[in-house]
Write an enzyme that holds these catalytic residues in place. Sequence first.
Site, short mmCIF file in Angstrom:
data_model
loop_
_atom_site.label_atom_id
_atom_site.label_comp_id
_atom_site.label_asym_id
_atom_site.label_seq_id
_atom_site.Cartn_x
_atom_site.Cartn_y
_atom_site.Cartn_z
N LYS A 158 6.52 40.08 -16.22
CA LYS A 158 5.42 39.64 -17.09
C LYS A 158 4.39 38.83 -16.30
CE LYS A 158 6.09 35.74 -19.64
NZ LYS A 158 5.07 34.70 -19.52
N ASN A 159 4.87 37.90 -15.48
CA ASN A 159 3.94 37.00 -14.80
C ASN A 159 3.18 37.67 -13.66
OD1 ASN A 159 4.77 35.08 -16.57
ND2 ASN A 159 5.87 33.81 -15.07
N ARG A 169 -1.63 31.53 -23.71
CA ARG A 169 -2.26 30.68 -22.73
C ARG A 169 -2.74 31.49 -21.51
NH1 ARG A 169 -1.86 27.86 -18.50
NH2 ARG A 169 -2.72 25.78 -18.55
N CYS A 218 1.30 23.07 -24.93
CA CYS A 218 2.27 23.97 -25.56
C CYS A 218 3.62 23.28 -25.55
CB CYS A 218 2.31 25.31 -24.84
SG CYS A 218 3.10 25.21 -23.25
N ARG A 267 -0.31 21.21 -19.86
CA ARG A 267 -0.87 22.45 -19.31
C ARG A 267 -2.40 22.45 -19.25
NH1 ARG A 267 3.14 27.37 -20.34
NH2 ARG A 267 2.45 27.79 -18.26
N ILE A 275 -6.22 22.91 -17.42
CA ILE A 275 -6.78 23.99 -16.59
C ILE A 275 -7.84 23.43 -15.65
CG2 ILE A 275 -6.23 25.91 -18.15
CD1 ILE A 275 -9.21 25.86 -19.03
N ASP A 276 -7.77 22.10 -15.39
CA ASP A 276 -8.78 21.47 -14.54
C ASP A 276 -8.83 22.09 -13.13
OD1 ASP A 276 -6.16 20.32 -14.42
OD2 ASP A 276 -6.95 18.68 -13.22
N LEU A 277 -7.68 22.49 -12.60
CA LEU A 277 -7.67 23.06 -11.24
C LEU A 277 -8.35 24.42 -11.21
CD1 LEU A 277 -4.00 22.11 -10.27
CD2 LEU A 277 -6.08 20.96 -9.52
N ASP A 295 11.20 28.00 -14.39
CA ASP A 295 11.49 29.03 -15.40
C ASP A 295 12.97 29.41 -15.45
OD1 ASP A 295 8.91 29.08 -16.23
OD2 ASP A 295 8.38 31.00 -15.32
N ARG A 301 8.44 36.93 -26.02
CA ARG A 301 7.26 36.82 -25.16
C ARG A 301 7.60 37.20 -23.71
NH1 ARG A 301 5.78 31.47 -24.61
NH2 ARG A 301 4.55 32.42 -22.99
C1 UD1 Z 1 2.99 30.02 -14.27
C2 UD1 Z 1 3.95 30.93 -15.00
C3 UD1 Z 1 5.00 30.12 -15.73
C4 UD1 Z 1 5.70 29.15 -14.77
C5 UD1 Z 1 4.67 28.33 -14.01
C6 UD1 Z 1 5.30 27.46 -12.93
C7 UD1 Z 1 2.53 32.82 -15.54
C8 UD1 Z 1 1.91 33.64 -16.61
N1 UD1 Z 1 3.20 31.73 -15.95
O1 UD1 Z 1 2.33 29.24 -15.27
O2 UD1 Z 1 5.96 31.03 -16.29
O3 UD1 Z 1 6.52 28.29 -15.51
O4 UD1 Z 1 3.71 29.20 -13.37
O5 UD1 Z 1 6.03 28.24 -12.04
O6 UD1 Z 1 2.50 33.16 -14.38
N2 UD1 Z 1 -1.63 22.13 -13.89
C9 UD1 Z 1 -2.66 21.21 -13.96
N3 UD1 Z 1 -3.94 21.68 -13.93
C10 UD1 Z 1 -4.23 23.02 -13.82
C11 UD1 Z 1 -3.17 23.93 -13.76
C12 UD1 Z 1 -1.88 23.46 -13.78
O7 UD1 Z 1 -2.43 20.00 -14.06
O8 UD1 Z 1 -5.43 23.37 -13.80
C13 UD1 Z 1 -0.22 21.65 -13.96
C14 UD1 Z 1 0.48 22.15 -15.22
O9 UD1 Z 1 0.22 21.31 -16.33
C15 UD1 Z 1 1.92 22.15 -14.82
C16 UD1 Z 1 1.87 22.52 -13.32
O10 UD1 Z 1 0.53 22.26 -12.91
O11 UD1 Z 1 2.48 20.87 -14.95
C17 UD1 Z 1 2.25 23.96 -13.03
O12 UD1 Z 1 1.37 24.83 -13.66
P1 UD1 Z 1 0.97 26.25 -13.07
O13 UD1 Z 1 1.59 26.48 -11.75
O14 UD1 Z 1 -0.51 26.38 -13.18
O15 UD1 Z 1 1.65 27.20 -14.12
P2 UD1 Z 1 1.02 28.43 -14.89
O16 UD1 Z 1 0.16 29.22 -13.98
O17 UD1 Z 1 0.45 27.95 -16.17
#
Ligand code: UD1
Length: 427
Positions: A22-23, A92, A116, A121, A123-125, A305, A397
């Site tokens: 999925k990812n 998301r 969630c 979660r 999306i600032d990065l 995960d 999901r």
């Molecule tokens: C992806 C996976 C998810 C997995 C996660 C970590 C997909 C669809 N989902 O989620 O299954 O659990 O990687 O391996 O691939 N963060 C920020 N700012 C940002 C982005 C992230 O602070 O802009 C933080 C998040 O809140 C979290 C951490 O970084 O605490 C990890 O997030 P991230 O690696 O981005 O996970 P996803 O891409 O959402």
Amino acid sequence: MDKLVIEGGNPLSGTIRIHGAKNAALPILAASLLAQDTVTIRNVPHLLDIDVMLDILRDLGCSARYADRSVVVDSSLASSSHIPESLMRQMRSSVFLTGPLLARFGEVQLYQPGGCAIGERKIDLHLRGLAALGAEIQEKGSLIVCRARELRGTEVILDFPSVGATENIMMAAVLAKGRTTIVGAAREPEIQDLQAFLNHLGAKVRGAGTDTITVDGVTELHGGDFAVIPDRIVSGTVMVAAAATRGDVTIEGVQPAHLTSLIHVLRRAGVQIEVGSDIMAIRAAARTKAVERVVTSPYPAFPTDLQAQVMTLLALSDGVSLMKETVFEGRFKHVEELCRMGADIRVDLNNAFIRGVPQLYGTSVEATDLRAGAALVIAGLAAQGRTTVEQVHHIDRGYERIEEMFRQLGGDIRRESNKTLEAYHAR
Ligand code: UD1
């Protein structure tokens, strides 16, 4: 609402092949927006999140057909760069469309995905990376508008190796002018798969799998035919279930290199694992042993995960284990449910102290999120008596008919009222 009814106690045994990741499929589907011609993507699992992504692509004007685990996307007629709020709220991962839409239309409108069940979660990065490439970003309440007359390659430094941010920046950079270097990139196998897909369509990306990814912009991407990697988290879930039920399971079509950290933890617990090039055999004849300390961290360390699933195994293992969650702040919701089944687990901030018990007992529990739900299914398969897992839509999901997968291995598990996907399609 669907529920799973499990009569526990059968050791899992037999051979199974795992569906596509999925990812990996989600960002690859989003990236198909970058191509001028038709793209065929194979080994796409039939999951709720994939259906939502296909609906969003259609809403943007693409044609997207799904049959026999293959998706054919033609994005030549895509006309909108507005990700609908209702679909964004359902999934998301729709945030993955930001990079491709910005690259394609020079503009994208999306909504803050919000928190969630497993944490805030942000999306600032993602947004900071796109801004570094030249996007102007305006936030109006929950609406976010990103505009860029031209994306220009640059160095993007990630403070944390976010999987989604790495993928979004890679996708935006593919059609940018010049070279983009992502420093501090996430290294997950799904990012390597996205690189392979993009390069298959004519992009110039290298470095995925390391913490520095280089993208040399090209003017366009062509069509192609690509198969996504097998799902390492589903494979890992089956491995843990085999161990927890003291079973004997062979997994085919797996990439063992993607599961090194789990293999290490399971071997420390006393599980026998034989590894071939694309096959793995998992055997646990006796009760497993506690593992002193397991810490989740970005790849190649132990994946968040698989934290909940492994906690179920440790709850049944002899001795005291510590599980530390460092990726998400709210990912221990399964603990309360496991304790209702007889587990002895105490949580202090992001540490879970697990005192293994010889037996879990079936009862009614609730899946609070995707992986927590998988952990409860494993608990039910290993427990004495009947377990009912409610809120199965969370599990759907990420697992294609989890009950069929475990039934194939001898688990006594059935679904009551099978309406989740049907209801979604009937809207
Ligand atoms: C992806 C996976 C998810 C997995 C996660 C970590 C997909 C669809 N989902 O989620 O299954 O659990 O990687 O391996 O691939 N963060 C920020 N700012 C940002 C982005 C992230 O602070 O802009 C933080 C998040 O809140 C979290 C951490 O970084 O605490 C990890 O997030 P991230 O690696 O981005 O996970 P996803 O891409 O959402």
